[in-house]
Design a protein around this motif. Sequence first.
Motif, PDB file in Angstrom:
ATOM      1  N   UNK A  43       0.815  -1.212   0.000  1.00 21.02           N
ATOM      2  CA  UNK A  43       0.000   0.000   0.000  1.00 21.02           C
ATOM      3  C   UNK A  43       0.848   1.260   0.000  1.00 21.02           C
ATOM      4  N   UNK A  44       1.916   1.261   0.793  1.00 20.78           N
ATOM      5  CA  UNK A  44       2.833   2.409   0.794  1.00 20.78           C
ATOM      6  C   UNK A  44       3.563   2.526  -0.537  1.00 20.78           C
ATOM      7  N   UNK A  45       3.930   1.395  -1.122  1.00 23.47           N
ATOM      8  CA  UNK A  45       4.572   1.406  -2.432  1.00 23.47           C
ATOM      9  C   UNK A  45       3.616   1.943  -3.492  1.00 23.47           C
ATOM     10  N   UNK A  46       2.358   1.528  -3.422  1.00 25.41           N
ATOM     11  CA  UNK A  46       1.358   2.024  -4.372  1.00 25.41           C
ATOM     12  C   UNK A  46       1.136   3.522  -4.197  1.00 25.41           C
ATOM     13  N   UNK A  47       1.201   4.006  -2.965  1.00 21.86           N
ATOM     14  CA  UNK A  47       1.074   5.440  -2.713  1.00 21.86           C
ATOM     15  C   UNK A  47       2.237   6.202  -3.335  1.00 21.86           C
ATOM     16  N   UNK A  48       3.451   5.719  -3.139  1.00 27.50           N
ATOM     17  CA  UNK A  48       4.620   6.373  -3.730  1.00 27.50           C
ATOM     18  C   UNK A  48       4.522   6.371  -5.254  1.00 27.50           C
ATOM     19  N   UNK A  49       4.085   5.253  -5.834  1.00 25.07           N
ATOM     20  CA  UNK A  49       3.906   5.181  -7.277  1.00 25.07           C
ATOM     21  C   UNK A  49       2.859   6.192  -7.739  1.00 25.07           C
ATOM     22  N   UNK A  50       1.733   6.241  -7.058  1.00 22.72           N
ATOM     23  CA  UNK A  50       0.634   7.113  -7.467  1.00 22.72           C
ATOM     24  C   UNK A  50       1.043   8.576  -7.456  1.00 22.72           C
ATOM     25  N   UNK A  51       1.642   9.012  -6.376  1.00 20.73           N
ATOM     26  CA  UNK A  51       2.064  10.411  -6.272  1.00 20.73           C
ATOM     27  C   UNK A  51       3.181  10.711  -7.282  1.00 20.73           C
ATOM     28  N   UNK A  52       4.169   9.824  -7.354  1.00 25.62           N
ATOM     29  CA  UNK A  52       5.275  10.043  -8.281  1.00 25.62           C
ATOM     30  C   UNK A  52       4.819  10.103  -9.727  1.00 25.62           C
ATOM     31  N   UNK A  53       3.973   9.173 -10.123  1.00 25.28           N
ATOM     32  CA  UNK A  53       3.522   9.161 -11.510  1.00 25.28           C
ATOM     33  C   UNK A  53       2.674  10.384 -11.822  1.00 25.28           C
ATOM     34  N   UNK A  54       1.761  10.739 -10.931  1.00 26.83           N
ATOM     35  CA  UNK A  54       0.879  11.881 -11.190  1.00 26.83           C
ATOM     36  C   UNK A  54       1.678  13.157 -11.402  1.00 26.83           C
ATOM     37  N   UNK A  55       2.635  13.410 -10.526  1.00 25.59           N
ATOM     38  CA  UNK A  55       3.425  14.638 -10.626  1.00 25.59           C
ATOM     39  C   UNK A  55       4.298  14.623 -11.883  1.00 25.59           C
ATOM     40  N   UNK A  56       5.007  13.530 -12.105  1.00 22.22           N
ATOM     41  CA  UNK A  56       5.908  13.480 -13.255  1.00 22.22           C
ATOM     42  C   UNK A  56       5.161  13.462 -14.578  1.00 22.22           C
ATOM     43  N   UNK A  57       4.071  12.724 -14.656  1.00 18.78           N
ATOM     44  CA  UNK A  57       3.286  12.684 -15.891  1.00 18.78           C
ATOM     45  C   UNK A  57       2.731  14.066 -16.216  1.00 18.78           C
ATOM     46  N   UNK A  58       2.084  14.692 -15.244  1.00 18.96           N
ATOM     47  CA  UNK A  58       1.441  15.980 -15.496  1.00 18.96           C
ATOM     48  C   UNK A  58       2.468  17.031 -15.907  1.00 18.96           C
ATOM     49  N   UNK A  59       3.527  17.154 -15.122  1.00 18.03           N
ATOM     50  CA  UNK A  59       4.544  18.156 -15.448  1.00 18.03           C
ATOM     51  C   UNK A  59       5.241  17.820 -16.770  1.00 18.03           C
TER      52      UNK A  59
END
Length: 140
Positions: free
Chosen positions: A114-130
């Motif tokens: 769950x913590x790994x999925x959280x890190x993935x979710x936040x990391x992907x959202x920020x990097x993808x959008x920017x």
Amino acid sequence: MSEQRSGFPRRDAEGRILTLGDLLGVSLAGWVIGLLALVLFDWAFAAVGAGDFGHTNGWLAVILPVWLFWDDFRAWDFGAARVVAALLAALVAVVAGLLAAGLAAGLAPLLTGGLAALAFTVGYAVLWFQGVHWLARRTG
């Protein structure tokens, strides 16, 4: 981006999410819903004796955020820039998730994943959008 469709997350006429806050908010809500569903299923299986509680893979909590990311990816139809942004964001987000899982290695798999999925979710959202917005300005 001439007109905006109503609803949340806010999207432009092409269906692209307009703000990083909207993308993060909806993807984190999806992560929470996914994690709660995993906890519920894990508890139900443990209650009927089909295993111990906490041994479900918490990485599964990333299903709803990935679905949102795929939907936004499809809305960007300008070519190679979206593919580059998606691949780089995925690579970095997976590494962030694996690092988070490694740091939480002593915990139950449900919590570690769950913590790994959280890190993935936040990391992907920020990097993808920017990344996709930056590349769109450079190429288009």
